[in-house]
Scaffold this motif. Structure first.
Motif, PDB file in Angstrom:
ATOM      1  N   PRO A 108       6.051   3.526   3.587  1.00  0.00           N
ATOM      2  CA  PRO A 108       4.871   2.769   4.022  1.00  0.00           C
ATOM      3  C   PRO A 108       5.125   1.272   3.971  1.00  0.00           C
ATOM      4  CG  PRO A 108       4.500   3.773   1.861  1.00  0.00           C
ATOM      5  CD  PRO A 108       5.903   4.064   2.255  1.00  0.00           C
ATOM      6  N   ARG A 109       4.589   0.556   4.952  1.00  0.00           N
ATOM      7  CA  ARG A 109       4.722  -0.905   5.005  1.00  0.00           C
ATOM      8  C   ARG A 109       3.341  -1.533   5.153  1.00  0.00           C
ATOM      9  NH1 ARG A 109       8.104   0.927   8.914  1.00  0.00           N
ATOM     10  NH2 ARG A 109      10.325   0.984   8.407  1.00  0.00           N
ATOM     11  N   TRP A 121       7.563   0.106   0.711  1.00  0.00           N
ATOM     12  CA  TRP A 121       7.728   0.999  -0.438  1.00  0.00           C
ATOM     13  C   TRP A 121       8.511   2.230  -0.008  1.00  0.00           C
ATOM     14  CZ3 TRP A 121       3.449  -1.833   0.667  1.00  0.00           C
ATOM     15  CH2 TRP A 121       2.911  -2.638  -0.359  1.00  0.00           C
ATOM     16  N   TRP A 122       8.844   3.093  -0.974  1.00  0.00           N
ATOM     17  CA  TRP A 122       9.572   4.309  -0.664  1.00  0.00           C
ATOM     18  C   TRP A 122       9.043   5.459  -1.511  1.00  0.00           C
ATOM     19  CZ3 TRP A 122      11.981   6.563   2.937  1.00  0.00           C
ATOM     20  CH2 TRP A 122      12.790   7.674   2.694  1.00  0.00           C
ATOM     21  N   MET A 123       8.821   6.611  -0.867  1.00  0.00           N
ATOM     22  CA  MET A 123       8.448   7.845  -1.564  1.00  0.00           C
ATOM     23  C   MET A 123       9.428   8.936  -1.148  1.00  0.00           C
ATOM     24  SD  MET A 123       4.271   7.836  -1.387  1.00  0.00           S
ATOM     25  CE  MET A 123       4.171   7.639   0.397  1.00  0.00           C
ATOM     26  N   ASP A 124       9.890   9.702  -2.136  1.00  0.00           N
ATOM     27  CA  ASP A 124      10.941  10.694  -1.930  1.00  0.00           C
ATOM     28  C   ASP A 124      10.394  12.084  -2.266  1.00  0.00           C
ATOM     29  OD1 ASP A 124      13.295  12.348  -2.313  1.00  0.00           O
ATOM     30  OD2 ASP A 124      14.446  10.491  -2.451  1.00  0.00           O
ATOM     31  N   SER A 125      10.570  13.038  -1.348  1.00  0.00           N
ATOM     32  CA  SER A 125      10.034  14.379  -1.566  1.00  0.00           C
ATOM     33  C   SER A 125      10.709  15.095  -2.733  1.00  0.00           C
ATOM     34  CB  SER A 125      10.184  15.226  -0.296  1.00  0.00           C
ATOM     35  OG  SER A 125      11.559  15.455  -0.002  1.00  0.00           O
ATOM     36  N   PRO A 134       9.574  -0.891  -6.888  1.00  0.00           N
ATOM     37  CA  PRO A 134       8.996  -2.164  -6.423  1.00  0.00           C
ATOM     38  C   PRO A 134       9.246  -2.319  -4.927  1.00  0.00           C
ATOM     39  CG  PRO A 134      10.365  -2.511  -8.369  1.00  0.00           C
ATOM     40  CD  PRO A 134      10.584  -1.089  -7.924  1.00  0.00           C
ATOM     41  N   PRO A 135       8.295  -2.854  -4.177  1.00  0.00           N
ATOM     42  CA  PRO A 135       8.507  -2.992  -2.731  1.00  0.00           C
ATOM     43  C   PRO A 135       9.519  -4.093  -2.421  1.00  0.00           C
ATOM     44  CG  PRO A 135       6.479  -4.087  -3.360  1.00  0.00           C
ATOM     45  CD  PRO A 135       6.979  -3.386  -4.596  1.00  0.00           C
ATOM     46  N   VAL A 136      10.269  -3.873  -1.352  1.00  0.00           N
ATOM     47  CA  VAL A 136      11.071  -4.975  -0.817  1.00  0.00           C
ATOM     48  C   VAL A 136      10.130  -5.811   0.042  1.00  0.00           C
ATOM     49  CG1 VAL A 136      13.294  -3.804  -0.913  1.00  0.00           C
ATOM     50  CG2 VAL A 136      11.893  -3.587   1.138  1.00  0.00           C
ATOM     51  N   ARG A 137      10.322  -7.146   0.015  1.00  0.00           N
ATOM     52  CA  ARG A 137       9.441  -8.040   0.776  1.00  0.00           C
ATOM     53  C   ARG A 137      10.286  -8.979   1.623  1.00  0.00           C
ATOM     54  NH1 ARG A 137       6.071  -8.068  -4.165  1.00  0.00           N
ATOM     55  NH2 ARG A 137       4.140  -7.013  -3.591  1.00  0.00           N
ATOM     56  N   GLY A 143      15.492 -12.248  15.221  1.00  0.00           N
ATOM     57  CA  GLY A 143      15.778 -10.859  15.525  1.00  0.00           C
ATOM     58  C   GLY A 143      16.330 -10.032  14.389  1.00  0.00           C
ATOM     59  N   VAL A 144      16.416 -10.608  13.189  1.00  0.00           N
ATOM     60  CA  VAL A 144      16.931  -9.883  12.021  1.00  0.00           C
ATOM     61  C   VAL A 144      15.865  -9.883  10.937  1.00  0.00           C
ATOM     62  CG1 VAL A 144      18.694  -9.802  10.217  1.00  0.00           C
ATOM     63  CG2 VAL A 144      19.326 -10.482  12.546  1.00  0.00           C
ATOM     64  N   GLY A 145      15.545  -8.689  10.439  1.00  0.00           N
ATOM     65  CA  GLY A 145      14.585  -8.569   9.346  1.00  0.00           C
ATOM     66  C   GLY A 145      15.325  -8.460   8.023  1.00  0.00           C
ATOM     67  N   THR A 146      14.961  -9.318   7.059  1.00  0.00           N
ATOM     68  CA  THR A 146      15.611  -9.334   5.749  1.00  0.00           C
ATOM     69  C   THR A 146      14.551  -9.178   4.675  1.00  0.00           C
ATOM     70  OG1 THR A 146      17.259 -10.869   6.657  1.00  0.00           O
ATOM     71  CG2 THR A 146      17.228 -10.582   4.276  1.00  0.00           C
ATOM     72  N   PHE A 147      14.771  -8.215   3.764  1.00  0.00           N
ATOM     73  CA  PHE A 147      13.782  -7.862   2.754  1.00  0.00           C
ATOM     74  C   PHE A 147      14.466  -7.683   1.406  1.00  0.00           C
ATOM     75  CE2 PHE A 147      12.752  -6.431   6.941  1.00  0.00           C
ATOM     76  CZ  PHE A 147      11.442  -6.813   7.123  1.00  0.00           C
ATOM     77  N   TYR A 148      13.853  -8.224   0.336  1.00  0.00           N
ATOM     78  CA  TYR A 148      14.455  -8.213  -0.994  1.00  0.00           C
ATOM     79  C   TYR A 148      13.498  -7.639  -2.032  1.00  0.00           C
ATOM     80  CZ  TYR A 148      17.819 -11.591   0.928  1.00  0.00           C
ATOM     81  OH  TYR A 148      18.773 -12.225   1.685  1.00  0.00           O
ATOM     82  N   ALA A 149      14.092  -7.098  -3.115  1.00  0.00           N
ATOM     83  CA  ALA A 149      13.323  -6.676  -4.286  1.00  0.00           C
ATOM     84  C   ALA A 149      14.223  -6.749  -5.506  1.00  0.00           C
ATOM     85  CB  ALA A 149      12.788  -5.262  -4.116  1.00  0.00           C
TER      86      ALA A 149
END
Length: 198
Positions: A108-109, A121-125, A134-137, A143-149
């Motif tokens: 989910p974003r 965020w991330w959820m694993d079955s 913790p979410p990456v932000r 044209g490049v998306g960069t996200f950190y946590a």
């Protein structure tokens, strides 16, 4: 008789002119409303629009992270992404066909209009009761998306990075990397190449 005809012609021309001006004014007013609606949308709100739809995904993933391993596994999967909350959120439903069995995950974003950043965020079955990481932000630039946590791996602090790049209408590229030295060096441990199905 000629005077009456002239008056009638002048009246018709006058009515036509007023009608044209009114129509043009309405067009500009409508255009202004459309522009003001677009102007009200915060920059970055549509950054993930490229991902909406169904994708086939080829994965390359390190078997072990942060141990200087060069042993990769490759497998296939799918991704379905859809917008939520009028575009201020979206979610990916992932299927991973790993050797030994299939599992699912959900990403989910959410978009923060004040900062112009997305949180992911991330959820694993496989671990349905585990607390969410913790979410990456981050955001997209050129044209490049960069996200950190900031997270932990084996009890040690790590910096996590997601990169979205090589984005076209029918393909894109994602990488995950981790750093144990506050971002001086990075180990890429998961690579995804996506091809649009629909």
């Amino acid at each position: 008789m000629k005077i009456r005809q002239r008056i009638a012609v002048i009246l018709c021309l006058g009515i036509g002119l007023v009608s044209s001006v009114f129509t043009v004014a309405q067009s500009f007013r409508g255009l202004g409303q459309e522009m003001s609606h677009a102007d009200r949308e915060p920059p970055g709100l549509h950054d993930f629009d490229f991902l909406v739809g169904h994708w086939q995904v080829h994965h390359r993933k390190l078997k072990k992270r942060l141990v200087n391993s060069h042993d990769w596994i490759e497998f296939e999967g799918t991704l379905f992404s859809q917008p939520l909350m009028g575009g201020y959120a979206n979610v990916d439903d992932d299927v991973f066909e790993v050797p030994g069995g299939t599992y699912r995950g959900v990403a989910p974003r959410s978009f923060d209009a004040k900062s112009g950043q997305w949180s992911i965020w991330w959820m694993d079955s496989r671990t349905p009761l585990a607390p969410m990481d913790p979410p990456v932000r981050g955001s997209f630039h050129n044209g490049v998306g960069t996200f950190y946590a900031d997270d932990t791996e084996g009890g040690k602090p790590v910096r996590l990075r997601f990169l979205w790049s090589q984005i076209t209408p029918t393909s894109c590229h994602w990488e995950q990397a981790e750093s144990t030295d506050v971002g001086k060096t990075w180990e890429t441990d998961w690579i995804q190449d996506l091809k649009r199905v629909q």
